[in-house]
Design a protein around this motif. Structure first.
Motif, PDB file in Angstrom:
ATOM      1  N   ALA A  87       0.904  -1.093  -0.085  1.00 27.78           N
ATOM      2  CA  ALA A  87      -0.037  -0.033   0.221  1.00 27.78           C
ATOM      3  C   ALA A  87       0.903   1.385   0.062  1.00 27.78           C
ATOM      4  N   GLU A  88       2.172   1.171   0.085  1.00 23.14           N
ATOM      5  CA  GLU A  88       3.050   2.039  -0.095  1.00 23.14           C
ATOM      6  C   GLU A  88       2.849   3.206   1.321  1.00 23.14           C
ATOM      7  N   GLY A  89       2.701   2.595   2.498  1.00 26.54           N
ATOM      8  CA  GLY A  89       2.271   3.382   3.699  1.00 26.54           C
ATOM      9  C   GLY A  89       1.114   2.693   4.582  1.00 26.54           C
ATOM     10  N   ILE A  90       0.193   3.733   5.214  1.00 27.90           N
ATOM     11  CA  ILE A  90      -0.786   3.535   5.790  1.00 27.90           C
ATOM     12  C   ILE A  90      -1.933   2.929   4.885  1.00 27.90           C
ATOM     13  N   LEU A  91      -2.712   2.089   5.289  1.00 22.44           N
ATOM     14  CA  LEU A  91      -4.052   1.555   4.679  1.00 22.44           C
ATOM     15  C   LEU A  91      -5.068   1.954   5.431  1.00 22.44           C
ATOM     16  N   ASP A  92      -5.846   2.854   4.905  1.00 19.78           N
ATOM     17  CA  ASP A  92      -6.937   3.691   5.691  1.00 19.78           C
ATOM     18  C   ASP A  92      -8.174   2.690   5.650  1.00 19.78           C
ATOM     19  N   PRO A  93      -9.317   3.060   6.421  1.00 17.97           N
ATOM     20  CA  PRO A  93     -10.379   2.418   6.462  1.00 17.97           C
ATOM     21  C   PRO A  93     -11.086   2.391   5.347  1.00 17.97           C
ATOM     22  N   GLY A  94     -11.771   1.038   4.853  1.00 22.19           N
ATOM     23  CA  GLY A  94     -12.310   0.922   3.745  1.00 22.19           C
ATOM     24  C   GLY A  94     -11.423   0.892   2.378  1.00 22.19           C
ATOM     25  N   ALA A  95     -10.195   1.395   2.504  1.00 21.13           N
ATOM     26  CA  ALA A  95      -9.211   1.238   1.300  1.00 21.13           C
ATOM     27  C   ALA A  95      -8.998  -0.081   1.038  1.00 21.13           C
ATOM     28  N   SER A  96      -8.366  -0.403  -0.166  1.00 21.02           N
ATOM     29  CA  SER A  96      -7.741  -1.729  -0.792  1.00 21.02           C
ATOM     30  C   SER A  96      -6.423  -1.593  -1.094  1.00 21.02           C
ATOM     31  N   THR A  97      -5.496  -2.656  -1.154  1.00 18.76           N
ATOM     32  CA  THR A  97      -4.402  -2.514  -1.899  1.00 18.76           C
ATOM     33  C   THR A  97      -4.218  -4.110  -2.522  1.00 18.76           C
ATOM     34  N   SER A  98      -3.284  -4.206  -3.526  1.00 17.33           N
ATOM     35  CA  SER A  98      -3.158  -5.175  -4.010  1.00 17.33           C
ATOM     36  C   SER A  98      -1.695  -5.709  -4.407  1.00 17.33           C
ATOM     37  N   THR A  99      -1.287  -6.906  -4.653  1.00 16.55           N
ATOM     38  CA  THR A  99       0.130  -7.193  -5.076  1.00 16.55           C
ATOM     39  C   THR A  99      -0.068  -8.702  -5.597  1.00 16.55           C
ATOM     40  N   THR A 100       0.983  -9.190  -6.270  1.00 18.99           N
ATOM     41  CA  THR A 100       1.029 -10.421  -6.968  1.00 18.99           C
ATOM     42  C   THR A 100       2.230 -11.323  -6.505  1.00 18.99           C
ATOM     43  N   LEU A 101       2.064 -12.713  -6.048  1.00 22.20           N
ATOM     44  CA  LEU A 101       2.980 -13.373  -5.492  1.00 22.20           C
ATOM     45  C   LEU A 101       3.312 -14.541  -6.479  1.00 22.20           C
ATOM     46  N   TYR A 102       4.417 -15.165  -6.473  1.00 20.82           N
ATOM     47  CA  TYR A 102       4.510 -16.235  -7.172  1.00 20.82           C
ATOM     48  C   TYR A 102       4.798 -17.397  -6.074  1.00 20.82           C
ATOM     49  N   ALA A 103       4.014 -18.358  -6.037  1.00 20.64           N
ATOM     50  CA  ALA A 103       3.634 -19.479  -5.190  1.00 20.64           C
ATOM     51  C   ALA A 103       3.966 -20.667  -5.880  1.00 20.64           C
ATOM     52  N   ASN A 104       5.005 -21.590  -5.299  1.00 19.12           N
ATOM     53  CA  ASN A 104       5.106 -23.125  -5.602  1.00 19.12           C
ATOM     54  C   ASN A 104       3.981 -23.912  -5.064  1.00 19.12           C
ATOM     55  N   HIS A 105       3.986 -25.125  -5.796  1.00 21.05           N
ATOM     56  CA  HIS A 105       2.876 -25.932  -5.354  1.00 21.05           C
ATOM     57  C   HIS A 105       3.091 -26.341  -3.859  1.00 21.05           C
ATOM     58  N   GLY A 106       1.989 -26.285  -2.907  1.00 23.65           N
ATOM     59  CA  GLY A 106       1.941 -26.464  -1.644  1.00 23.65           C
ATOM     60  C   GLY A 106       2.298 -25.408  -0.726  1.00 23.65           C
ATOM     61  N   ASP A 107       2.712 -24.030  -1.510  1.00 19.32           N
ATOM     62  CA  ASP A 107       2.815 -23.058  -0.665  1.00 19.32           C
ATOM     63  C   ASP A 107       1.697 -22.452   0.051  1.00 19.32           C
ATOM     64  N   VAL A 108       1.752 -21.741   1.169  1.00 18.29           N
ATOM     65  CA  VAL A 108       0.809 -21.109   2.115  1.00 18.29           C
ATOM     66  C   VAL A 108       1.013 -19.534   2.195  1.00 18.29           C
ATOM     67  N   LEU A 109      -0.065 -18.560   2.264  1.00 26.58           N
ATOM     68  CA  LEU A 109      -0.004 -17.463   2.372  1.00 26.58           C
ATOM     69  C   LEU A 109      -0.224 -16.780   3.714  1.00 26.58           C
ATOM     70  N   SER A 110       1.018 -15.667   4.029  1.00 26.08           N
ATOM     71  CA  SER A 110       0.843 -15.179   5.336  1.00 26.08           C
ATOM     72  C   SER A 110       0.831 -13.743   5.312  1.00 26.08           C
ATOM     73  N   ILE A 111       0.066 -13.035   5.993  1.00 25.64           N
ATOM     74  CA  ILE A 111      -0.109 -11.478   5.967  1.00 25.64           C
ATOM     75  C   ILE A 111      -0.266 -10.985   7.463  1.00 25.64           C
ATOM     76  N   ALA A 112       0.386  -9.937   7.641  1.00 22.51           N
ATOM     77  CA  ALA A 112       0.343  -9.276   9.024  1.00 22.51           C
ATOM     78  C   ALA A 112       0.680  -7.713   8.970  1.00 22.51           C
ATOM     79  N   ALA A 113       0.020  -6.978   9.596  1.00 16.29           N
ATOM     80  CA  ALA A 113       0.327  -5.561   9.876  1.00 16.29           C
ATOM     81  C   ALA A 113      -0.180  -5.122  11.099  1.00 16.29           C
ATOM     82  N   MET A 114       0.094  -4.296  11.857  1.00 17.83           N
ATOM     83  CA  MET A 114      -0.214  -3.611  13.135  1.00 17.83           C
ATOM     84  C   MET A 114      -1.641  -2.900  13.001  1.00 17.83           C
TER      85      MET A 114
END
Length: 220
Positions: A87-114
């Motif tokens: 998001a290049e900084g703070i993600l405001d209430p109601g706002a969205s951000t997107s990104t693309t990842l390259y995942a190998n077979h069997g990979d999992v997704l993790s996300i975190a932010a304060m």
């Protein structure tokens, strides 16, 4: 002909073993902000945090101050495909951000932010298994408590960015950590007394219930 068939088989195997994954993160709260996010596709043998376990120093830094550098280094160290701060900084209430990842077979997704404002709350997705089948999937992400700091909700104990208006004179909601492991956060209490009360958070803006984010994952 054999060469062509071999080439086609190798291409099919490659497709089955890896995929591009689009991840859209929407802040589903009314008045809570997300600090810079870490979004990672990685082996299920690794993880950023675990519910029921004590938070690592890197999780504590993220949950109390929004510092994801330690988690980014951890993820990169285990070969994850990492997108830091999409998001290049703070993600405001109601706002969205997107990104693309390259995942190998069997990979999992993790996300975190304060989550702001809070003492040690964070949005968390812990090792969600990325589907092999192409399609669009939705995750309703919860807010977690790192268990590293009492949820006193006092301005002197939390980051105070200029885009959040805090009260003053609060006496404190909690004075000690009741659960020192990572767990589902009960949400902010807040109050409407700007010059006293228990909390320096405004309950008309800063209360929240789970889920705090809607994650849309598209597998190609």
């Amino acid at each position: 002909m054999k060469t062509l068939l071999l080439s086609m088989a190798m291409g099919a195997a490659f497709t089955a073993q890896a995929a591009n994954v689009d991840v859209k993160i929407t802040n589903a709260t009314d008045g809570i902000y997300f600090t810079p996010l870490i979004v990672a596709a990685h082996s299920p043998d690794a993880y950023l945090f675990r519910t029921g376990e004590a938070a690592s120093a890197d999780v504590e830094a993220m949950a109390e101050g929004g510092d994801i550098s330690g988690l980014v280094a951890l993820a990169e160290g285990v070969g994850a495909d990492v997108q830091a701060n999409p998001a290049e900084g703070i993600l405001d209430p109601g706002a969205s951000t997107s990104t693309t990842l390259y995942a190998n077979h069997g990979d999992v997704l993790s996300i975190a932010a304060m989550l702001l404002p809070s003492n040690d709350a964070f949005i968390g997705v812990d090792s969600w298994k990325i589907p092999k089948k192409k399609g669009t999937y939705v995750i309703k992400a919860n807010g977690y408590d790192a268990g590293t700091e009492a949820n006193d909700e006092l301005a002197g104990s939390v980051p105070t960015p200029p885009f959040i208006t805090f009260g003053e004179g609060g006496t404190g909601v909690d004075t000690e950590v009741a659960n020192s492991t990572v767990h589902i956060h009960p949400g902010n209490l807040g109050d409407t007394d700007a010059t006293g009360g228990l909390s320096d958070f405004d309950s008309t803006k800063h209360r929240w219930l789970n889920p705090v984010a809607i994650i849309t994952v598209t597998v190609y």
